[in-house]
Motif scaffolding. Structure first.
Motif, short mmCIF file in Angstrom:
data_model
loop_
_atom_site.label_atom_id
_atom_site.label_comp_id
_atom_site.label_asym_id
_atom_site.label_seq_id
_atom_site.Cartn_x
_atom_site.Cartn_y
_atom_site.Cartn_z
N LYS A 1 19.77 -24.46 -27.61
CA LYS A 1 20.63 -23.97 -26.54
C LYS A 1 19.97 -24.19 -25.18
CE LYS A 1 22.84 -20.38 -29.32
NZ LYS A 1 23.10 -18.92 -29.45
N ILE A 2 20.78 -24.59 -24.20
CA ILE A 2 20.30 -24.78 -22.83
C ILE A 2 21.10 -23.84 -21.94
CG2 ILE A 2 20.05 -26.35 -20.89
CD1 ILE A 2 20.17 -27.67 -24.43
N ILE B 1 15.63 -23.04 -22.36
CA ILE B 1 15.76 -23.93 -23.51
C ILE B 1 15.28 -23.14 -24.73
CG2 ILE B 1 15.03 -26.08 -24.60
CD1 ILE B 1 14.72 -27.31 -21.86
N SER B 2 16.20 -22.93 -25.70
CA SER B 2 15.91 -22.05 -26.82
C SER B 2 16.18 -22.74 -28.15
CB SER B 2 16.79 -20.78 -26.74
OG SER B 2 16.61 -20.11 -25.52
N THR B 3 15.33 -22.45 -29.10
CA THR B 3 15.54 -22.82 -30.49
C THR B 3 15.76 -21.53 -31.28
OG1 THR B 3 13.23 -22.67 -31.19
CG2 THR B 3 13.92 -24.72 -30.14
N THR B 4 15.93 -21.66 -32.58
CA THR B 4 16.08 -20.45 -33.39
C THR B 4 14.80 -19.62 -33.37
OG1 THR B 4 15.45 -21.75 -35.33
CG2 THR B 4 17.82 -21.45 -34.91
N ALA B 5 13.65 -20.25 -33.03
CA ALA B 5 12.38 -19.55 -33.10
C ALA B 5 11.72 -19.31 -31.75
CB ALA B 5 11.41 -20.34 -33.99
N ARG C 1 27.73 -34.68 -15.94
CA ARG C 1 28.72 -33.65 -16.23
C ARG C 1 29.07 -32.89 -14.96
NH1 ARG C 1 27.97 -30.44 -21.80
NH2 ARG C 1 29.77 -29.42 -20.81
N GLN C 2 30.35 -32.71 -14.73
CA GLN C 2 30.84 -31.99 -13.56
C GLN C 2 31.50 -30.67 -13.94
OE1 GLN C 2 32.93 -34.66 -10.68
NE2 GLN C 2 32.63 -36.19 -12.28
N ASP C 3 31.47 -30.32 -15.23
CA ASP C 3 32.16 -29.13 -15.72
C ASP C 3 31.25 -27.95 -15.95
OD1 ASP C 3 30.82 -30.42 -17.80
OD2 ASP C 3 32.26 -29.76 -19.33
N VAL C 4 30.01 -28.01 -15.43
CA VAL C 4 29.07 -26.91 -15.65
C VAL C 4 28.59 -26.35 -14.32
CG1 VAL C 4 28.29 -27.77 -17.90
CG2 VAL C 4 27.11 -28.50 -15.82
N LYS C 5 28.15 -25.11 -14.37
CA LYS C 5 27.65 -24.44 -13.17
C LYS C 5 26.63 -23.39 -13.61
CE LYS C 5 31.44 -21.06 -13.24
NZ LYS C 5 31.83 -21.44 -14.60
N SER C 6 25.95 -22.80 -12.65
CA SER C 6 25.00 -21.74 -12.95
C SER C 6 25.69 -20.62 -13.72
CB SER C 6 24.41 -21.18 -11.66
OG SER C 6 23.63 -22.16 -11.00
N GLY C 7 25.03 -20.18 -14.78
CA GLY C 7 25.59 -19.15 -15.65
C GLY C 7 26.13 -19.70 -16.95
N ASP C 8 26.30 -21.03 -17.03
CA ASP C 8 26.84 -21.65 -18.25
C ASP C 8 25.74 -21.88 -19.29
OD1 ASP C 8 29.33 -21.67 -17.11
OD2 ASP C 8 29.33 -23.81 -16.66
N MET C 9 26.18 -22.09 -20.54
CA MET C 9 25.27 -22.41 -21.63
C MET C 9 25.81 -23.63 -22.38
SD MET C 9 24.76 -22.19 -25.19
CE MET C 9 25.72 -20.82 -25.85
N ILE C 10 24.89 -24.51 -22.77
CA ILE C 10 25.23 -25.70 -23.55
C ILE C 10 24.50 -25.61 -24.87
CG2 ILE C 10 25.00 -28.21 -23.68
CD1 ILE C 10 25.09 -28.21 -20.60
N GLU C 11 25.18 -25.92 -25.95
CA GLU C 11 24.54 -25.92 -27.27
C GLU C 11 24.57 -27.33 -27.83
OE1 GLU C 11 24.33 -23.24 -31.33
OE2 GLU C 11 25.89 -22.86 -29.83
#
Length: 386
Positions: free
Chosen positions: A2-3, A19-23, A372-382
């Motif tokens: 996850k980002i 930047i996160s993983t399951t661990a 990408r133009q569809d993201v902003k501060s506060g969003d998360m990408i997986e």
């Protein structure tokens, strides 16, 4: 993987990328947004996410990347703190200028918790392998490439691929690139801007003010100076450390900058303005010696040249708006050709541009269609399974 885009997307300032993983849960940079107030001053990371962090890694010591460190600690952060020695040397001054007073008074700087690494080191935190490289933006500045769970994500921080002063290391191929897009699609080269600045200085060689960040752009301005110049006396030691930083400068540059620094006249606030160009910090007149020097320049009609980002609600913005200062951008972020080259170097991956407005991203997407133009501060990408 996850980002989390905590800050700096669709806006300039308050950089923060999770930047996160399951661990493992990592945070890259914790900046502030000059001109903002209250909660908007900091990245959009909440207390529960802060408590879960394993580490924060700092790309460099400019306020939009490290200015929120004391706030992060106040919010309960207990993880590791990693940065280069050059970044550590400058972080104290940045926090003095940009941290809230209550944090300076009540939150101790955690010197004993800082873990140092060098640009080029490979770091391991939990299940994440993190490649680092020189950014070309400031001495000790780095980019990070995180490999975990079958993916590679590169967060660039601020980078300059074509600086005549500072070295930048090549990007590895990655799956997702979070690239410094501060200038959008600006195609004017650094050489052209540098020549414009030289001509302006020559026209004002008998006395003018150039506010500048203490690190990074100060070296770039020194290198292009066509005449003898002065610096605020408190800059000398910091500039000497930057010049001496191992491996930071391009071949042949250090000796020339050492000589320039040796010859530079020292200046303090209780002295008459020098009869030559004067460099003071910070770049926006909000803090440091520039806060006084810009006011004095206004009173005396001294020419002022701004060379970088000018946020609203700063003395620099007010002067520019009222036509009391000139502005010529000295590129300390990638221009269009540099961004295209870096994206190609990384294997033409999906890309997010940070540190710029949505309008600038739209212009950039005409040249790099995957931005990408569809993201902003506060969003998360997986990212999906590899």
């Amino acid at each position: 993987m996850k980002i989390n885009l905590y800050g700096g997307f669709g806006e300039k300032g308050r950089l923060g990328v999770g930047i996160s993983t399951t661990a493992t849960k990592l945070l890259f940079d914790i900046g502030i947004k000059v001109g903002a107030t209250g909660r908007d001053y900091y990245p959009l990371i909440e207390v529960d996410a802060i408590a879960a962090l394993d580490a924060v890694l700092i790309s460099h010591a400019h306020e939009d990347h490290v200015g929120g460190l004391l706030w992060l600690l106040e919010q309960g952060f207990q993880g590791r703190i990693l940065m280069t020695a050059e970044t550590l040397a400058e972080t104290g001054q940045t926090l003095k200028n940009y941290a809230e007073q209550r944090h300076l008074e009540n939150v101790a700087f955690p010197q004993e918790r800082i873990e140092l690494f060098k640009a080029g080191d490979m770091l391991t935190i939990g299940d994440a392998e993190i490649m680092t490289g020189r950014s070309g933006h400031v001495a000790g500045g780095v980019w990070f490439c995180v490999e975990a769970e079958g993916h590679k994500v590169l967060y660039s921080g601020d980078v300059v691929p074509d600086s005549p002063v500072l070295e930048m290391d090549a990007f590895p191929v990655c799956d997702l690139l979070l690239l410094d897009a501060s200038y959008g699609a600006d195609a004017v080269s650094g050489d052209t801007r540098a020549q414009q600045i030289r001509e302006w200085i020559l026209q004002n060689r008998d006395g003018c003010l150039l506010p500048t960040p203490l690190s990074g752009r100060s070296l770039e301005l020194m290198a292009l100076m066509p005449v003898n110049f002065a610096i605020h006396a408190d800059m000398r030691a910091a500039l000497a450390e930057q010049i001496a930083a191992s491996g930071a400068l391009r071949d042949g540059v250090a000796g020339r900058l050492k000589q320039f620094l040796h010859n530079a006249q020292g200046w303090r606030e209780d002295q008459a303005l020098p009869r030559c160009p004067l460099l003071t910090f910070d770049a926006m007149g909000r803090a440091g010696p520039s806060a006084y020097a810009m006011t004095r320049a206004l009173r005396t009609g001294w020419p002022v040249l701004l060379t970088g980002h000018v946020p609203e609600d700063t003395p620099a913005f007010d002067m520019l708006r009222d036509e009391l200062a000139d502005w010529i951008r000295l590129p300390t972020h990638p221009t269009l050709s540099g961004m295209v080259s870096l994206w190609e170097q990384a294997g033409k991956p999906d890309m997010l541009g940070h540190s710029c407005s949505a309008a600038l991203l739209r212009e950039l997407a005409e040249h790099i269609p995957v931005v990408r133009q569809d993201v902003k501060s506060g969003d998360m990408i997986e990212l999906g399974e590899a």
